[in-house]
Design an enzyme around this catalytic site. Structure first.
Site, PDB file in Angstrom:
ATOM      1  N   THR A   1     -12.058  58.901 -26.363  1.00 52.95           N
ATOM      2  CA  THR A   1     -12.328  58.952 -27.798  1.00 52.95           C
ATOM      3  C   THR A   1     -11.388  59.870 -28.561  1.00 52.95           C
ATOM      4  O   THR A   1     -11.437  59.914 -29.796  1.00 52.95           O
ATOM      5  CB  THR A   1     -13.785  59.386 -28.052  1.00 52.95           C
ATOM      6  N   ASP A   2     -10.524  60.615 -27.845  1.00 47.53           N
ATOM      7  CA  ASP A   2      -9.557  61.481 -28.519  1.00 47.53           C
ATOM      8  C   ASP A   2      -8.172  61.277 -27.916  1.00 47.53           C
ATOM      9  O   ASP A   2      -7.479  62.232 -27.593  1.00 47.53           O
ATOM     10  CB  ASP A   2      -9.978  62.949 -28.418  1.00 47.53           C
ATOM     11  N   LEU A   3      -7.789  60.021 -27.759  1.00 50.69           N
ATOM     12  CA  LEU A   3      -6.482  59.719 -27.191  1.00 50.69           C
ATOM     13  C   LEU A   3      -5.404  60.009 -28.229  1.00 50.69           C
ATOM     14  O   LEU A   3      -5.312  59.349 -29.260  1.00 50.69           O
ATOM     15  CB  LEU A   3      -6.425  58.246 -26.760  1.00 50.69           C
TER      16      LEU A   3
ATOM     17  N   ASN B   1      -2.647  64.695 -25.526  1.00 55.82           N
ATOM     18  CA  ASN B   1      -3.460  64.477 -24.327  1.00 55.82           C
ATOM     19  C   ASN B   1      -2.775  63.571 -23.304  1.00 55.82           C
ATOM     20  O   ASN B   1      -3.417  63.055 -22.391  1.00 55.82           O
ATOM     21  CB  ASN B   1      -4.819  63.885 -24.717  1.00 55.82           C
TER      22      ASN B   1
END
Length: 233
Positions: free
Chosen positions: A165-167, A171
């Site tokens: 959900t935080d690509l 990251n």
């Protein structure tokens, strides 16, 4: 995996990767006394890099973000052990490793309850000599094959049905052998279906566009097309 409990705390750890006392290994002071702190990184909190007997590791305490985090910085509502942030991320990393996705191996997770709330910590294996894509792209562009490798690793993660959900560009790491790693799976989950995968990719695309102006990365639309080539196999 081993699980131990005492004083409203539960620790889950991999005895192959962790030789140290699982009740002390979540305290930065413990590693400082061993002269085993190798560095740190500031984010929402401090991530400590430590040298274990078996592997080098990253130690992270879970902190809230946003406005609510200014009021309650590191407490979360407890429902059950498996749903706690560190335990859930530990299990998700196990799943990804088993599926062949290149992510840091989970070493240990801790949850400590206090009434209706809990605090959490996580130890993961440190990716050696790795740089995130923002730092790397500030130094110069990637090749077409490297972009395809990024896309292929994201596809492998999606094929394992993990919704990151935080690509974003921070990251995704490249190590000294130019291998791709994916990190930071807090609040991510196993998700059925296909519809969410395009949203993951759109978020990543927006991240690259933003970092062109914000960080001066060397990235262009053709790089994204090569990522999609790799994603498509």
């Amino acid at each position: 995996m081993e699980i131990r409990e005492q004083d409203n705390c539960r620790v889950m750890f991999d005895p192959v990767l962790l030789a140290e006392d699982p009740w002390q290994c979540f305290e930065p002071d413990f590693w400082q006394r061993q002269q085993a702190v190798t560095g740190s990184a500031r984010g929402r909190g401090t991530t400590w890099f430590v040298r274990g007997q078996e592997v080098d590791m990253a130690l992270r305490h879970y902190y809230r973000g946003g406005l609510f985090g200014k009021l309650v910085k590191d407490q979360y509502r407890f429902s059950d052990w498996a749903s706690c942030r560190s335990m859930a991320e530990f299990a998700l990393l196990q799943h990804l490793v088993a599926k062949g996705v290149r992510v840091p191996r989970p070493v240990a997770a801790r949850v400590c309850k206090a009434g209706l709330f809990y605090r959490a910590d996580l130890l993961t294996e440190k990716v050696p000599d790795a740089t995130d894509l923002v730092d790397r792209l500030q130094q110069g562009p990637l090749s077409e094959l490297q972009w395809q490798a990024v896309g292929a690793m994201i596809r492998k993660m999606h094929d394992s049905q993990v919704n990151h959900t935080d690509l974003n560009a921070h990251n995704i790491l490249l190590d000294r052998e130019e291998q791709i790693w994916l990190i930071d799976f807090d609040k991510c989950s196993l998700t059925d279906g296909e519809h969410w995968k395009a949203a993951n990719l759109s978020r990543l695309h927006r991240s690259f566009v933003k970092e062109v102006d914000k960080a001066g990365i060397q990235w262009q639309a053709s790089d994204w097309q090569q990522l999609l080539v790799g994603y498509g196999g």
